[in-house]
Write an enzyme that holds these catalytic residues in place. Structure first.
Site, PDB file in Angstrom:
ATOM      1  N   GLN A 197       1.027  -1.212   0.263  1.00  0.00           N
ATOM      2  CA  GLN A 197      -0.017  -0.065  -0.043  1.00  0.00           C
ATOM      3  C   GLN A 197       1.068   1.345   0.163  1.00  0.00           C
ATOM      4  OE1 GLN A 197      -3.114   0.223  -0.431  1.00  0.00           O
ATOM      5  NE2 GLN A 197      -3.975  -1.644   0.127  1.00  0.00           N
TER       6      GLN A 197
ATOM      7  N   GLU B  60      -1.852 -16.101  -4.477  1.00  0.00           N
ATOM      8  CA  GLU B  60      -1.650 -14.908  -5.464  1.00  0.00           C
ATOM      9  C   GLU B  60      -0.840 -15.607  -6.569  1.00  0.00           C
ATOM     10  OE1 GLU B  60      -0.340 -11.795  -7.164  1.00  0.00           O
ATOM     11  OE2 GLU B  60      -1.326 -11.467  -5.508  1.00  0.00           O
TER      12      GLU B  60
ATOM     13  N   ASP C 294      -8.740  -7.972  -2.251  1.00  0.00           N
ATOM     14  CA  ASP C 294      -8.002  -6.808  -2.727  1.00  0.00           C
ATOM     15  C   ASP C 294      -7.383  -6.722  -4.127  1.00  0.00           C
ATOM     16  OD1 ASP C 294      -6.964  -4.137  -2.514  1.00  0.00           O
ATOM     17  OD2 ASP C 294      -5.466  -4.726  -0.969  1.00  0.00           O
TER      18      ASP C 294
ATOM     19  N   CYS D 217      -9.901   0.122  -4.740  1.00  0.00           N
ATOM     20  CA  CYS D 217      -9.162   1.414  -4.989  1.00  0.00           C
ATOM     21  C   CYS D 217      -9.819   2.344  -5.887  1.00  0.00           C
ATOM     22  CB  CYS D 217      -7.759   1.196  -5.015  1.00  0.00           C
ATOM     23  SG  CYS D 217      -7.153   0.315  -6.418  1.00  0.00           S
TER      24      CYS D 217
ATOM     25  N   GLU E 254     -10.243   4.858  -1.440  1.00  0.00           N
ATOM     26  CA  GLU E 254     -10.251   3.496  -1.211  1.00  0.00           C
ATOM     27  C   GLU E 254     -11.622   3.151  -0.283  1.00  0.00           C
ATOM     28  OE1 GLU E 254      -7.174  -0.053  -1.317  1.00  0.00           O
ATOM     29  OE2 GLU E 254      -7.286   2.260  -1.703  1.00  0.00           O
TER      30      GLU E 254
END
Length: 588
Positions: free
Chosen positions: A387, A437, A486, A514, A557
């Site tokens: 972030q 991921e 996310d 975002c 966000e």
């Protein structure tokens, strides 16, 4: 129109970058000087395709072993029955035409003919500006933005007013979600209307949380390298995109959201490229070397990493000498005052099919820098996602923990987990964290971060999220599941969305957006009625909040809690049952 470039095949989708203005091949313009890059001259048009999904066409292209630089077509199923393919060379184009002409696919014979090139955006803008009445005021779209307008348009607005403005935008996003879902779902319409009547919104709104730090907050910045308005080599931000017909790069020294040390890094690197024998990269002719400059700064340790983004194709034999000189500049010469911790090369060339990120090469110092969120240490490599506002990230994660009602019995499914920052921050509050991921290096970082922080209740897997969601739910063996999503700005892909909808046992998730407007379609699809692909019961938006991660900009966000409809129904049934029992007891 849907399109894909060779840099992104086979997974991502890219918008078409110019309209259907045709160009004459006899014209002399810079577009012709870079045919290996802009393949509009080697375009074919495929016809008689019938109804098809974009993925089906992509699979056919792979089967025929073709390597187009771009695929341009309509959206999935329905609409027009044609597509365009662009190739790097005439030979590739002609070979593809021979393969496709008469090829039988889905019960039809495909036709293929030469496609007409469209105008390069820079040429298009130049011609449009030349056609303007020089005595009349320029239309707004032709007015050049300042670097402040292009990057931090709210910089001159008091911070309290920035928050008010952003909260209003969040309200609009929630209302747009409600409007779309009421149209799409008769089942959810009464529930949403009742919430709107009671709360004014389709869900509980927890407000917007302000940023603890509003100036110099960016721990990572990616700068363009190019020419400014005076034709001088500059490291900074572009004032527009190539598709808007803009190449100009402007200085960042007066921008409030960039730390002073990052500005010093930019200033030093700019002085280096100004005296270099190598040129800055020119997108129009696709030549030059210095293309991008990335700076990562740790707020907790003060470590600084720089990444030189270089177009290496033309200087492969000289690359090692150039890198050695860059290192020498930052360790022995003028750049020494920066006290750099780590130096990387990022090779920014044309990506191969299936390549999801550029190649990074460590050239000096540590391979990582370390930063801290909520008391946990995280190592950050050149390509890691972290972030960009460290202090606001702490506010974001604490908010998500509270909204998710996480306790010692909760299992967290961290979808798109990156280096594990979110999941590991949740770990001490829950039973277990399971993360997935697609980038293997990020998973290695996540595992290292877990070990470094002594966190034993976490597991991380490298792979496509949609391939792992069902197995993660099965492995959890826990009714108290909470998924954390996310994703990138545009949201999660269709397969991941379907996998989440269809995952039995997963009844709650938190979505961190975002770019709320870009992610809106995800939210709506989670709430659509059941269908052939979305077999699981729909999710309902229950709670929402926002965190200001990007002061002085329009960006915000948002954090949203979705619950599956069956869960809501059971809660209502239980509540109604208790009321009935209470009434019966009262009457007796």
């Amino acid at each position: 129109m849907e399109s894909t470039s060779v840099e992104q095949l086979p997974n991502d989708v890219k918008n078409e970058t110019s309209d259907n203005v045709q160009i004459d091949k006899t014209d002399e313009n810079p577009q012709q000087q870079r045919q290996d890059f802009n393949s509009e001259y080697n375009k074919i048009e495929l016809g008689n395709l019938g109804k098809f999904a974009f993925g089906e066409l992509r699979a056919l292209i792979k089967k025929l072993k073709l390597k187009p630089t771009k695929i341009k077509t309509t959206n999935s199923y329905g609409g027009r029955d044609f597509a365009f393919l662009c190739f790097r060379t005439v030979e590739e184009k002609e070979s593809a035409m021979k393969l496709f002409n008469g090829y039988k696919w889905k019960g039809k014979e495909i036709s293929a003919k030469e496609g007409k090139a469209v105008l390069d955006p820079l040429i298009k803008r130049r011609l449009a500006e030349e056609s303007l009445d020089q005595n009349a005021p320029k239309p707004k779209k032709f007015r050049k933005k300042t670097v402040v307008e292009a990057t931090v348009p709210l910089a001159n607005v008091p911070y309290e007013n920035q928050l008010i403005r952003k909260e209003k935008e969040c309200m609009k996003h929630l209302q747009a979600y409600a409007t779309s879902v009421k149209k799409a779902s008769l089942e959810l319409r009464p529930m949403i209307q009742a919430n709107e009547k009671e709360k004014g919104l389709p869900c509980i709104w927890h407000g917007i949380k302000q940023a603890p730090k509003i100036n110099g907050y960016r721990n990572k910045c990616e700068f363009a390298v190019g020419l400014n308005a005076n034709n001088e080599r500059t490291v900074g931000f572009r004032l527009g995109s190539y598709t808007d017909g803009s190449l100009e790069v402007a200085s960042i020294q007066d921008l409030p959201h960039i730390p002073d040390r990052t500005k010093l890094a930019v200033q030093l690197y700019e002085s280096y490229i100004k005296q270099s024998k190598y040129d800055v990269f020119n997108m129009q002719v696709y030549k030059g070397q210095f293309r991008q400059f990335t700076v990562r700064l740790s707020e907790s340790t003060g470590e600084i990493m720089i990444v030189a983004g270089i177009h290496t194709t033309e200087i492969l034999d000289e690359l090692d000498d150039l890198l050695k000189d860059i290192v020498d500049f930052f360790t022995e010469r003028n750049g020494k005052e920066l006290n750099v911790s780590s130096i990387y090369l990022e090779e920014i060339n044309k990506r191969e099919i299936g390549q999801v990120q550029n190649n990074f090469r460590h050239v000096h110092g540590s391979k990582y820098i370390t930063d801290t969120i909520l008391g946990l240490k995280f190592r950050i490599s050149a390509a890691s996602f972290f972030q960009i506002n460290t202090q606001s990230a702490e506010v974001l994660y604490e908010l998500a923990i509270k909204m998710g009602k996480i306790d010692s019995g909760t299992t967290i499914l961290d979808i798109c987990c990156g280096t594990g920052t979110i999941g590991l921050c949740f770990a001490k509050h829950c039973k277990e964290v399971l993360g997935v991921e697609i980038i293997a290096d990020a998973i290695n970082d996540a595992k290292f971060n877990a070990q470094e922080n002594g966190i034993e209740n976490s597991k991380f897997y490298a792979g496509n999220c949609d391939d792992y969601i069902h197995s993660l739910v099965y492995e959890a063996e826990n009714e108290n599941l909470l998924a954390i999503i996310d994703p990138p700005r545009a949201g999660i892909q269709t397969k991941s969305k379907e996998a989440l909808r269809n995952a039995r046992g997963l009844n709650r998730f938190i979505y961190i957006a975002c770019a709320p407007k870009a992610a809106m379609q995800n939210w709506i699809d989670f709430s659509r009625p059941c269908s052939k692909t979305l077999k699981g019961e729909p999710f309902v938006l229950k709670e929402a909040a926002a965190v200001d991660m990007f002061p002085h900009t329009e960006h915000i966000e948002m954090v949203l809690l979705f619950e599956r409809l069956v869960r809501v129904q059971k809660a209502k049934e239980k509540e109604n049952g208790n009321e009935t029992q209470t009434s019966a007891a009262s009457s007796t």
